[in-house]
Design an enzyme around this catalytic site. Structure first.
Site, PDB file in Angstrom:
ATOM      1  N   SER A  37       0.851  -1.198   0.000  1.00 53.81           N
ATOM      2  CA  SER A  37       0.000   0.000   0.000  1.00 53.81           C
ATOM      3  C   SER A  37       0.882   1.241   0.000  1.00 53.81           C
ATOM      4  O   SER A  37       2.091   1.166   0.238  1.00 53.81           O
ATOM      5  CB  SER A  37      -0.929   0.013   1.224  1.00 53.81           C
ATOM      6  N   VAL A  63      -0.275   0.787  -6.903  1.00 51.51           N
ATOM      7  CA  VAL A  63      -0.588  -0.041  -8.073  1.00 51.51           C
ATOM      8  C   VAL A  63      -0.382   0.722  -9.373  1.00 51.51           C
ATOM      9  O   VAL A  63      -0.304   0.123 -10.450  1.00 51.51           O
ATOM     10  CB  VAL A  63      -2.028  -0.605  -8.002  1.00 51.51           C
ATOM     11  N   LYS A 128     -21.506  -1.347  -7.467  1.00 53.57           N
ATOM     12  CA  LYS A 128     -21.586  -0.203  -8.379  1.00 53.57           C
ATOM     13  C   LYS A 128     -21.045  -0.519  -9.774  1.00 53.57           C
ATOM     14  O   LYS A 128     -21.247   0.255 -10.710  1.00 53.57           O
ATOM     15  CB  LYS A 128     -20.860   0.993  -7.758  1.00 53.57           C
ATOM     16  N   TYR A 136     -16.897   5.802 -10.420  1.00 57.54           N
ATOM     17  CA  TYR A 136     -16.314   4.708  -9.649  1.00 57.54           C
ATOM     18  C   TYR A 136     -16.820   3.365 -10.169  1.00 57.54           C
ATOM     19  O   TYR A 136     -16.036   2.448 -10.432  1.00 57.54           O
ATOM     20  CB  TYR A 136     -16.651   4.883  -8.169  1.00 57.54           C
ATOM     21  N   SER A 172     -17.726  -0.261   8.287  1.00 57.56           N
ATOM     22  CA  SER A 172     -16.467   0.247   7.758  1.00 57.56           C
ATOM     23  C   SER A 172     -16.471   1.767   7.769  1.00 57.56           C
ATOM     24  O   SER A 172     -17.509   2.407   7.954  1.00 57.56           O
ATOM     25  CB  SER A 172     -16.233  -0.272   6.335  1.00 57.56           C
ATOM     26  N   ARG A 173     -15.303   2.359   7.567  1.00 55.73           N
ATOM     27  CA  ARG A 173     -15.180   3.822   7.649  1.00 55.73           C
ATOM     28  C   ARG A 173     -16.102   4.533   6.673  1.00 55.73           C
ATOM     29  O   ARG A 173     -16.592   5.617   6.947  1.00 55.73           O
ATOM     30  CB  ARG A 173     -13.722   4.236   7.375  1.00 55.73           C
ATOM     31  N   VAL A 176     -22.581   3.979   6.462  1.00 52.84           N
ATOM     32  CA  VAL A 176     -23.453   4.935   7.134  1.00 52.84           C
ATOM     33  C   VAL A 176     -23.568   4.646   8.630  1.00 52.84           C
ATOM     34  O   VAL A 176     -23.946   5.536   9.406  1.00 52.84           O
ATOM     35  CB  VAL A 176     -24.846   4.927   6.471  1.00 52.84           C
TER      36      VAL A 176
END
Length: 330
Positions: A37, A63, A128, A136, A172-173, A176
């Site tokens: 990362s 990446v 999505k 995205y 997760s961050r 909602v």
């Protein structure tokens, strides 16, 4: 397959990596897990959490950087590609950067895996990417297509590529749930009709494990998971709080779609998941890929509002209470 192997996780300090690493260390005892990362602070914090774990290695890299990926993949057996630009508004306002990471970065991962002799690679996707309405989603659809076609580029004895697809992870961050927990006063609701699929990080990790064990190459795995309305989520997380309808943000869908009707002809159902097989090369007719799957009906869709399985308000409330210390930190 993962037992005693060397695994590299791109975007490994993110929500997925934070759960994949301890679960995989415990279940498979890999020889090494490499966290790849670009955020040195997140790597530093993760290294402190896993202090004394000899199997864990950290590799600063992006990446987008093809040469750095080639160096990182020396001796690697399996890759999980989790790195991505994921926040919908961020992608809309920074389209060039989103394309560089999600499309060009995916291409670099595929090329590096093939050229460095990696055995298999599983890429993380998103709801999505199915009938995308935002950048995205469009970039992840392109990425999915490249990973599927990567099996052709690799040839018969090369790296095998597959994809797992799921929506926002509970707690997760970017979800909602922590937003509602931290919010004081009235809760903003985009639209009370809005529905979302509900999945835990643990379920996401298990789906990736299943993909590694099951894949022949080119499959897109979609886990069967329950749905909730946004109003139900608000009631579960902050019971009795007043809400205000603020409208859907640019690029948002009213309901999440995992499988569109266009993919129905190549989709097969299993007890705990669906599998979208590639339309190319007649792979969707391959018994080795279909295995014991049953074809879905013509025109089939897997969408959060017509889902047959729903999570209750009480179930989410109990989950939130049990995971309160982790919500918003994963």
């Amino acid at each position: 397959m993962l037992e005693g192997s060397t695994i590299l996780v791109t975007g490994g300090t993110g929500s997925f990596g934070s759960r994949f690493i301890p679960m995989t260390l415990a279940k498979y005892k890999p020889r090494r897990i490499i966290v790849y990362s670009r955020d040195e602070m997140k790597q530093w914090e993760m290294a402190k959490r896993f202090e004394g774990v000899d199997a864990l290695r950290f590799f600063i890299g992006d990446v987008r950087d093809r040469e750095r990926l080639y160096r990182a993949l020396d001796g690697v057996d399996h890759v999980v590609h989790a790195a991505a630009t994921k926040i919908v508004p961020t992608a809309e306002y920074n389209p060039f950067e989103c394309v560089k990471t999600n499309i060009t970065g995916a291409m670099h991962v595929i090329d590096a895996c093939i050229d460095k002799g990696v055995k298999s690679c599983v890429a993380l996707s998103t709801d999505k990417a199915s009938s995308p309405v935002n950048l995205y989603g469009a970039t992840k659809l392109a990425s999915d297509k490249m990973f599927v076609a990567g099996n052709s580029y690799a040839g018969g004895n090369g790296c095998r590529f597959s994809v797992v697809r799921y929506g926002n992870v509970m707690g997760s961050r970017g979800s909602v749930i922590p937003f509602f927990l931290d919010r004081e006063g009235t809760l903003p609701i985009t639209d009370p009709r809005m529905t979302r699929f509900m999945i835990t990080l643990e379920q996401g990790v298990e789906l990736v494990w299943h993909a590694f064990e099951d894949m022949v190459g080119g499959e897109i795995y979609v886990k069967k998971i329950p749905s909730m309305t946004i109003a139900q989520i608000a009631e579960a997380v902050a019971p009795g709080r007043p809400t205000e309808v603020v409208g859907i943000r640019p690029g948002e869908k009213l309901h999440e779609q995992m499988i569109g009707p266009e993919d129905a002809a190549h989709t097969f159902e299993y007890p705990e998941h669906f599998k979208i097989l590639p339309a190319i090369h007649h792979w969707s007719r391959d018994p080795g890929r279909i295995k014991d799957g049953k074809p879905v009906p013509e025109g089939f869709e897997y969408v959060s509002d017509t889902n047959s399985e729903w999570m209750s308000v009480e179930s989410l409330r109990l989950w939130t209470e049990a995971n309160r210390d982790k919500v918003g930190r994963i």
